[in-house]
Design a protein around this motif. Structure first.
Motif, PDB file in Angstrom:
ATOM      1  N   SER A  95       0.844  -1.184   0.000  1.00  0.00           N
ATOM      2  CA  SER A  95       0.000   0.000   0.000  1.00  0.00           C
ATOM      3  C   SER A  95       0.881   1.236   0.000  1.00  0.00           C
ATOM      4  CB  SER A  95      -0.892   0.023   1.242  1.00  0.00           C
ATOM      5  OG  SER A  95      -1.769  -1.073   1.268  1.00  0.00           O
ATOM      6  N   CYS A  96       0.377   2.275  -0.608  1.00  0.00           N
ATOM      7  CA  CYS A  96       1.057   3.571  -0.612  1.00  0.00           C
ATOM      8  C   CYS A  96      -0.001   4.610  -0.249  1.00  0.00           C
ATOM      9  CB  CYS A  96       1.667   3.852  -1.969  1.00  0.00           C
ATOM     10  SG  CYS A  96       2.429   5.486  -2.113  1.00  0.00           S
ATOM     11  N   ALA A  97       0.056   5.083   0.977  1.00  0.00           N
ATOM     12  CA  ALA A  97      -0.929   6.039   1.461  1.00  0.00           C
ATOM     13  C   ALA A  97      -0.375   7.451   1.359  1.00  0.00           C
ATOM     14  CB  ALA A  97      -1.285   5.726   2.907  1.00  0.00           C
ATOM     15  N   SER A 137      -0.675  11.641   2.097  1.00  0.00           N
ATOM     16  CA  SER A 137      -1.215  12.673   2.981  1.00  0.00           C
ATOM     17  C   SER A 137      -0.762  14.026   2.459  1.00  0.00           C
ATOM     18  CB  SER A 137      -0.741  12.457   4.420  1.00  0.00           C
ATOM     19  OG  SER A 137       0.674  12.492   4.488  1.00  0.00           O
ATOM     20  N   ARG A 160      -5.790   1.709  -7.504  1.00  0.00           N
ATOM     21  CA  ARG A 160      -5.828   2.878  -6.643  1.00  0.00           C
ATOM     22  C   ARG A 160      -7.243   3.111  -6.146  1.00  0.00           C
ATOM     23  NH1 ARG A 160      -3.532   7.605  -9.977  1.00  0.00           N
ATOM     24  NH2 ARG A 160      -4.147   8.841  -8.153  1.00  0.00           N
ATOM     25  N   GLU A 192      -9.707   6.760  -0.717  1.00  0.00           N
ATOM     26  CA  GLU A 192      -8.831   6.398   0.398  1.00  0.00           C
ATOM     27  C   GLU A 192      -7.448   7.025   0.247  1.00  0.00           C
ATOM     28  OE1 GLU A 192      -9.627   4.670   3.101  1.00  0.00           O
ATOM     29  OE2 GLU A 192     -11.702   4.454   2.407  1.00  0.00           O
ATOM     30  N   ASN A 193      -7.218   7.706  -0.874  1.00  0.00           N
ATOM     31  CA  ASN A 193      -5.920   8.338  -1.125  1.00  0.00           C
ATOM     32  C   ASN A 193      -4.773   7.336  -1.058  1.00  0.00           C
ATOM     33  OD1 ASN A 193      -5.570  10.979  -1.990  1.00  0.00           O
ATOM     34  ND2 ASN A 193      -4.552  11.614  -0.103  1.00  0.00           N
ATOM     35  N   THR A 194      -5.010   6.165  -1.639  1.00  0.00           N
ATOM     36  CA  THR A 194      -4.060   5.060  -1.521  1.00  0.00           C
ATOM     37  C   THR A 194      -3.915   4.350  -2.857  1.00  0.00           C
ATOM     38  OG1 THR A 194      -4.674   4.747   0.799  1.00  0.00           O
ATOM     39  CG2 THR A 194      -3.531   2.931  -0.279  1.00  0.00           C
ATOM     40  N   TYR A 220      -2.228   0.695  -4.509  1.00  0.00           N
ATOM     41  CA  TYR A 220      -1.888  -0.663  -4.089  1.00  0.00           C
ATOM     42  C   TYR A 220      -1.071  -1.365  -5.165  1.00  0.00           C
ATOM     43  CZ  TYR A 220      -5.770   0.324  -0.947  1.00  0.00           C
ATOM     44  OH  TYR A 220      -6.596   0.900  -0.028  1.00  0.00           O
ATOM     45  N   CYS A 265       6.902   3.702  -3.863  1.00  0.00           N
ATOM     46  CA  CYS A 265       5.845   4.312  -4.645  1.00  0.00           C
ATOM     47  C   CYS A 265       6.262   5.741  -4.996  1.00  0.00           C
ATOM     48  CB  CYS A 265       4.517   4.299  -3.905  1.00  0.00           C
ATOM     49  SG  CYS A 265       4.513   5.078  -2.287  1.00  0.00           S
TER      50      CYS A 265
END
Length: 126
Positions: A20-22, A24, A72, A76-78, A80, A96
């Motif tokens: 996962s790549c979250a 912010s 993506r 969720e702003n993520t 995968y 990522c």
């Protein structure tokens, strides 16, 4: 935008992992996203990329085609990376990357990306 990669670990050959790549700081909606990896003693290489929308165009390195899936979830702003049928040669630190302006024909060029996550280690044992 700040990127946080997670989900790495140790797995046996043939196994699966989901990275996962979250993000912010900003919404990822306007960013093209990619995964790169760097194996020990080797240069960083392109793995997969996805266009800006959920379900957008994707592209894969030949070495992972048919085994890895990038996706993506902009709500969720993520982003995968589902990795199946893992091989020992997939062992690497996975990064990522995000950029708003990278053109699709250059999507695999790491120099085109302004934002990078810190990397997550994937180790595949034989």
């Amino acid at each position: 935008v700040q990127l946080q990669a997670s989900g790495g670990g140790m797995v046996q050959a043939g196994g699966s992992l989901r990275l996962s790549c979250a993000a912010s700081g900003r919404s990822l909606r306007s960013y093209r996203m990619a995964w790169f990896r760097q194996a020990p003693g080797k240069e960083r290489e392109f793995v997969a990329a996805i266009d800006r929308s959920n379900g957008g165009n994707t592209i894969y390195a030949d070495s992972v085609k048919g085994r890895f899936t990038i996706s993506r979830d902009n709500t969720e702003n993520t982003v995968y990376l589902q990795m199946n049928s893992l091989k020992p040669e997939d062992t690497a630190v996975y990064y990522c990357a995000a950029d708003r302006n990278v053109i699709w024909s250059m999507i695999g060029a790491e120099g085109q990306y302004d934002y990078w996550g810190q990397g997550t280690l994937v180790t595949v044992s034989s």
